[in-house]
Design a protein around this motif. Structure first.
Motif, PDB file in Angstrom:
ATOM      1  N   ARG A 188       2.182   0.810   8.543  1.00 58.49           N
ATOM      2  CA  ARG A 188       1.329  -0.172   7.858  1.00 58.49           C
ATOM      3  C   ARG A 188       1.873  -0.511   6.473  1.00 58.49           C
ATOM      4  NH1 ARG A 188      -1.184   3.154  11.149  1.00 58.49           N
ATOM      5  NH2 ARG A 188      -3.021   2.494  12.356  1.00 58.49           N
ATOM      6  N   LEU A 189       3.130  -0.197   6.239  1.00 58.30           N
ATOM      7  CA  LEU A 189       3.716  -0.334   4.911  1.00 58.30           C
ATOM      8  C   LEU A 189       3.586  -1.743   4.326  1.00 58.30           C
ATOM      9  CD1 LEU A 189       5.062   1.803   3.112  1.00 58.30           C
ATOM     10  CD2 LEU A 189       7.279   0.925   3.870  1.00 58.30           C
ATOM     11  N   PRO A 190       3.745  -2.805   5.129  1.00 58.33           N
ATOM     12  CA  PRO A 190       3.622  -4.151   4.565  1.00 58.33           C
ATOM     13  C   PRO A 190       2.269  -4.463   3.929  1.00 58.33           C
ATOM     14  CG  PRO A 190       4.793  -4.250   6.648  1.00 58.33           C
ATOM     15  CD  PRO A 190       4.258  -2.855   6.526  1.00 58.33           C
ATOM     16  N   LEU A 191       1.226  -3.687   4.259  1.00 55.93           N
ATOM     17  CA  LEU A 191      -0.071  -3.927   3.621  1.00 55.93           C
ATOM     18  C   LEU A 191       0.039  -3.976   2.105  1.00 55.93           C
ATOM     19  CD1 LEU A 191      -2.903  -1.823   5.328  1.00 55.93           C
ATOM     20  CD2 LEU A 191      -2.765  -4.309   5.095  1.00 55.93           C
ATOM     21  N   PHE A 192       0.914  -3.146   1.567  1.00 60.36           N
ATOM     22  CA  PHE A 192       1.010  -3.056   0.119  1.00 60.36           C
ATOM     23  C   PHE A 192       1.540  -4.341  -0.509  1.00 60.36           C
ATOM     24  CE2 PHE A 192       0.957   1.375   1.452  1.00 60.36           C
ATOM     25  CZ  PHE A 192       0.070   1.928   0.547  1.00 60.36           C
ATOM     26  N   HIS A 193       2.256  -5.161   0.273  1.00 64.20           N
ATOM     27  CA  HIS A 193       2.706  -6.434  -0.308  1.00 64.20           C
ATOM     28  C   HIS A 193       2.054  -7.659   0.324  1.00 64.20           C
ATOM     29  CE1 HIS A 193       6.046  -5.637   2.748  1.00 64.20           C
ATOM     30  NE2 HIS A 193       5.675  -6.866   3.106  1.00 64.20           N
ATOM     31  N   THR A 194       1.372  -7.507   1.472  1.00 66.58           N
ATOM     32  CA  THR A 194       0.636  -8.658   2.006  1.00 66.58           C
ATOM     33  C   THR A 194      -0.758  -8.768   1.386  1.00 66.58           C
ATOM     34  OG1 THR A 194      -0.176  -7.359   3.891  1.00 66.58           O
ATOM     35  CG2 THR A 194       1.849  -8.636   4.220  1.00 66.58           C
ATOM     36  N   ILE A 195      -1.306  -7.623   0.957  1.00 67.20           N
ATOM     37  CA  ILE A 195      -2.614  -7.609   0.299  1.00 67.20           C
ATOM     38  C   ILE A 195      -2.496  -7.238  -1.171  1.00 67.20           C
ATOM     39  CG2 ILE A 195      -4.824  -6.385   0.193  1.00 67.20           C
ATOM     40  CD1 ILE A 195      -4.935  -6.377   3.154  1.00 67.20           C
ATOM     41  N   GLY A 196      -1.759  -6.171  -1.448  1.00 70.29           N
ATOM     42  CA  GLY A 196      -1.561  -5.777  -2.839  1.00 70.29           C
ATOM     43  C   GLY A 196      -0.705  -6.802  -3.560  1.00 70.29           C
ATOM     44  N   TRP A 221       0.595  11.563  -0.805  1.00 70.28           N
ATOM     45  CA  TRP A 221       1.471  10.400  -0.697  1.00 70.28           C
ATOM     46  C   TRP A 221       1.031   9.427  -1.790  1.00 70.28           C
ATOM     47  CZ3 TRP A 221       5.568  10.858   2.459  1.00 70.28           C
ATOM     48  CH2 TRP A 221       5.509  11.866   3.427  1.00 70.28           C
ATOM     49  N   CYS A 222       1.862   9.271  -2.801  1.00 71.77           N
ATOM     50  CA  CYS A 222       1.478   8.555  -4.018  1.00 71.77           C
ATOM     51  C   CYS A 222       2.200   7.206  -4.104  1.00 71.77           C
ATOM     52  CB  CYS A 222       1.814   9.383  -5.251  1.00 71.77           C
ATOM     53  SG  CYS A 222       1.156  11.073  -5.200  1.00 71.77           S
ATOM     54  N   PHE A 223       1.433   6.147  -4.353  1.00 71.67           N
ATOM     55  CA  PHE A 223       2.005   4.813  -4.478  1.00 71.67           C
ATOM     56  C   PHE A 223       1.591   4.202  -5.811  1.00 71.67           C
ATOM     57  CE2 PHE A 223       2.473   5.535  -0.018  1.00 71.67           C
ATOM     58  CZ  PHE A 223       3.567   4.770   0.377  1.00 71.67           C
ATOM     59  N   ASP A 224       2.577   3.695  -6.519  1.00 67.59           N
ATOM     60  CA  ASP A 224       2.351   2.983  -7.775  1.00 67.59           C
ATOM     61  C   ASP A 224       2.496   1.486  -7.531  1.00 67.59           C
ATOM     62  OD1 ASP A 224       2.049   5.354  -9.146  1.00 67.59           O
ATOM     63  OD2 ASP A 224       4.152   5.468  -9.738  1.00 67.59           O
ATOM     64  N   LEU A 225       1.492   0.725  -7.949  1.00 67.11           N
ATOM     65  CA  LEU A 225       1.513  -0.730  -7.789  1.00 67.11           C
ATOM     66  C   LEU A 225       1.572  -1.365  -9.174  1.00 67.11           C
ATOM     67  CD1 LEU A 225      -0.495   0.562  -5.391  1.00 67.11           C
ATOM     68  CD2 LEU A 225      -0.485  -1.832  -4.695  1.00 67.11           C
ATOM     69  N   ASP A 226       2.742  -1.880  -9.519  1.00 66.55           N
ATOM     70  CA  ASP A 226       2.973  -2.449 -10.844  1.00 66.55           C
ATOM     71  C   ASP A 226       2.760  -3.960 -10.815  1.00 66.55           C
ATOM     72  OD1 ASP A 226       3.677   0.090 -11.697  1.00 66.55           O
ATOM     73  OD2 ASP A 226       5.810  -0.223 -11.287  1.00 66.55           O
ATOM     74  N   HIS A 227       1.785  -4.427 -11.581  1.00 64.68           N
ATOM     75  CA  HIS A 227       1.397  -5.835 -11.592  1.00 64.68           C
ATOM     76  C   HIS A 227       1.852  -6.539 -12.858  1.00 64.68           C
ATOM     77  CE1 HIS A 227      -1.367  -3.902  -8.788  1.00 64.68           C
ATOM     78  NE2 HIS A 227      -1.689  -5.083  -8.291  1.00 64.68           N
ATOM     79  N   ARG A 228       1.977  -7.859 -12.776  1.00 59.09           N
ATOM     80  CA  ARG A 228       2.163  -8.668 -13.976  1.00 59.09           C
ATOM     81  C   ARG A 228       0.796  -8.852 -14.639  1.00 59.09           C
ATOM     82  NH1 ARG A 228       4.854 -13.882 -11.409  1.00 59.09           N
ATOM     83  NH2 ARG A 228       6.015 -12.223 -10.355  1.00 59.09           N
ATOM     84  N   PRO A 229       0.755  -9.050 -15.932  1.00 64.44           N
ATOM     85  CA  PRO A 229      -0.519  -9.016 -16.668  1.00 64.44           C
ATOM     86  C   PRO A 229      -1.576  -9.991 -16.183  1.00 64.44           C
ATOM     87  CG  PRO A 229       1.326  -8.901 -18.194  1.00 64.44           C
ATOM     88  CD  PRO A 229       1.908  -9.195 -16.840  1.00 64.44           C
ATOM     89  N   GLU A 230      -1.179 -11.146 -15.676  1.00 65.15           N
ATOM     90  CA  GLU A 230      -2.160 -12.174 -15.337  1.00 65.15           C
ATOM     91  C   GLU A 230      -2.700 -12.063 -13.909  1.00 65.15           C
ATOM     92  OE1 GLU A 230       1.937 -13.959 -14.398  1.00 65.15           O
ATOM     93  OE2 GLU A 230       1.036 -12.603 -15.881  1.00 65.15           O
ATOM     94  N   VAL A 231      -2.277 -11.069 -13.155  1.00 62.68           N
ATOM     95  CA  VAL A 231      -2.678 -10.940 -11.753  1.00 62.68           C
ATOM     96  C   VAL A 231      -3.672  -9.790 -11.595  1.00 62.68           C
ATOM     97  CG1 VAL A 231      -1.886 -10.435  -9.415  1.00 62.68           C
ATOM     98  CG2 VAL A 231      -0.510 -11.895 -10.900  1.00 62.68           C
ATOM     99  N   ALA A 232      -4.804 -10.080 -10.951  1.00 59.90           N
ATOM    100  CA  ALA A 232      -5.837  -9.063 -10.752  1.00 59.90           C
ATOM    101  C   ALA A 232      -5.428  -8.068  -9.673  1.00 59.90           C
ATOM    102  CB  ALA A 232      -7.156  -9.734 -10.364  1.00 59.90           C
ATOM    103  N   TRP A 233      -5.817  -6.821  -9.876  1.00 53.13           N
ATOM    104  CA  TRP A 233      -5.582  -5.809  -8.856  1.00 53.13           C
ATOM    105  C   TRP A 233      -6.434  -6.094  -7.623  1.00 53.13           C
ATOM    106  CZ3 TRP A 233      -6.804  -1.296 -12.736  1.00 53.13           C
ATOM    107  CH2 TRP A 233      -5.815  -1.256 -13.719  1.00 53.13           C
ATOM    108  N   GLN A 234      -5.849  -5.875  -6.449  1.00 50.07           N
ATOM    109  CA  GLN A 234      -6.578  -6.067  -5.191  1.00 50.07           C
ATOM    110  C   GLN A 234      -7.035  -4.705  -4.646  1.00 50.07           C
ATOM    111  OE1 GLN A 234      -7.120  -9.281  -3.995  1.00 50.07           O
ATOM    112  NE2 GLN A 234      -6.249  -9.817  -5.985  1.00 50.07           N
ATOM    113  N   THR A 235      -7.637  -3.912  -5.517  1.00 51.26           N
ATOM    114  CA  THR A 235      -7.993  -2.533  -5.175  1.00 51.26           C
ATOM    115  C   THR A 235      -8.929  -2.461  -3.976  1.00 51.26           C
ATOM    116  OG1 THR A 235      -7.819  -2.023  -7.538  1.00 51.26           O
ATOM    117  CG2 THR A 235      -8.822  -0.370  -6.106  1.00 51.26           C
TER     118      THR A 235
END
Length: 317
Positions: A188-196, A221-235
């Motif tokens: 399910r790895l693509p979830l992190f870039h199709t949704i996150g 299993w630890c994942f870091d999601l680094d965002h640009r400042p203007e984009v909201a987290w899709q937590t």
């Protein structure tokens, strides 16, 4: 299909060959995929356009196909997976792993004496063969033993000894107790870039803290999601997808048991009732600005915009 990043037509076509849209692995296949995710995380410092450099996946009950995003990353991935022995150190890569075949579109790997199949796709066959040749030359230049090339049909003595010593200790037992989680995440790895909607997704395997819920000794299993400042987290949307009863994993919201983490909006933990594995998510605005100027800038920008614009109404497709 958000979970695999397959298009509707691709998922529909695959459904004719498998019994469900998102089958889970079992047995030897599940174990192999756990080791594969472990090795992919070792490449976490390489900037990639997609999660761990995997653009999409094709899961079947008895095999898994990973589509690698670029020739450069394909070189890093194959190099991380194939076993080599440094006489002064250890066996690097996955013990027992060998190349079964090259086809026009992919290379198939398997683990000797195990019922397994891992396909690496993306670059053409000529690139995979060149990568193997280059890896062999590099290995020999280092004075290492190219195990995957030298012993194609049997484990080497060095592999057996290393496996007995390092694949059977307490850490390895905890790793395999949570194999269902690692394999499920890889599928399910693509979830992190199709949704996150993060610019960059990386990860690592965390040891137990020895405090809070980590007292169960389960690996994280630890994942870091680094965002640009203007984009909201899709937590919320990402957690909903990961725990979806039909397509997700048997995970639930789990407290860290540590006040500073439980009160932090950027930290989330999911775990199973038996406490065999944890998934730790860390959201932040630390995406390097260099990513928006580098070779992946256009792809990342388009991907982030698409993920951020998705409807709030949840659908796995």
């Amino acid at each position: 299909m958000l979970y695999t990043a397959e298009s509707y037509d691709q998922a529909r076509s695959q459904l004719q060959q498998r019994r469900s849209l998102l089958p889970d692995a079992t047995g030897d296949q599940e174990v192999l995929e756990t080791y594969v995710l472990r090795e992919l995380l070792s490449c976490r410092f390489d900037f990639t356009a997609y999660t761990l450099g995997i653009r999409r996946v094709i899961p079947r009950h008895d095999s898994l196909t990973l589509h690698i995003e670029s020739d450069d990353h394909a070189e890093r991935v194959l190099g991380a997976l194939l076993p080599v022995h440094d006489p002064d150190s250890e066996v690097f890569g996955i013990t027992g792993l060998r190349i079964r075949q090259h086809t026009d579109r992919a290379v198939e790997l398997h683990r000797l004496d195990h019922t397994t199949s891992l396909w690496l796709a993306g670059p053409p066959a000529s690139v995979w063969k060149r990568i193997e040749r280059d890896r062999l030359a590099f290995t020999l230049d280092q004075g290492w033993d190219p195990i995957w090339q030298r012993s194609r049909s049997a484990w080497t003595a060095d592999e057996v000894l290393f496996h007995q010593e390092y694949y059977t200790d307490a850490y390895s037992r905890r790793l395999l107790e949570g194999a269902w989680c690692a394999s499920g995440l890889l599928r399910r790895l693509p979830l992190f870039h199709t949704i996150g909607a993060a610019d960059f997704i990386s990860g690592y395997i965390g040891h137990p803290f020895g405090a809070g819920t980590c007292s169960a000794d389960a690996l994280r299993w630890c994942f870091d999601l680094d965002h640009r400042p203007e984009v909201a987290w899709q937590t919320a949307r990402l957690i909903t997808a990961l725990t979806d009863p039909g397509f997700g994993l048997p995970l639930q919201d789990t407290p860290f048991g540590i006040d500073v983490y439980d009160s932090a909006p950027y930290m989330k933990r999911l775990g199973d009732q038996e406490e065999t594995a944890y998934l730790d998510l860390r959201f932040n605005y630390g995406a390097p600005s260099s990513l928006r100027r580098g070779p992946h800038a256009a792809v990342i920008g388009e991907r982030v915009a698409l993920a951020a614009a998705r409807s709030d109404r949840w659908s796995p497709l």
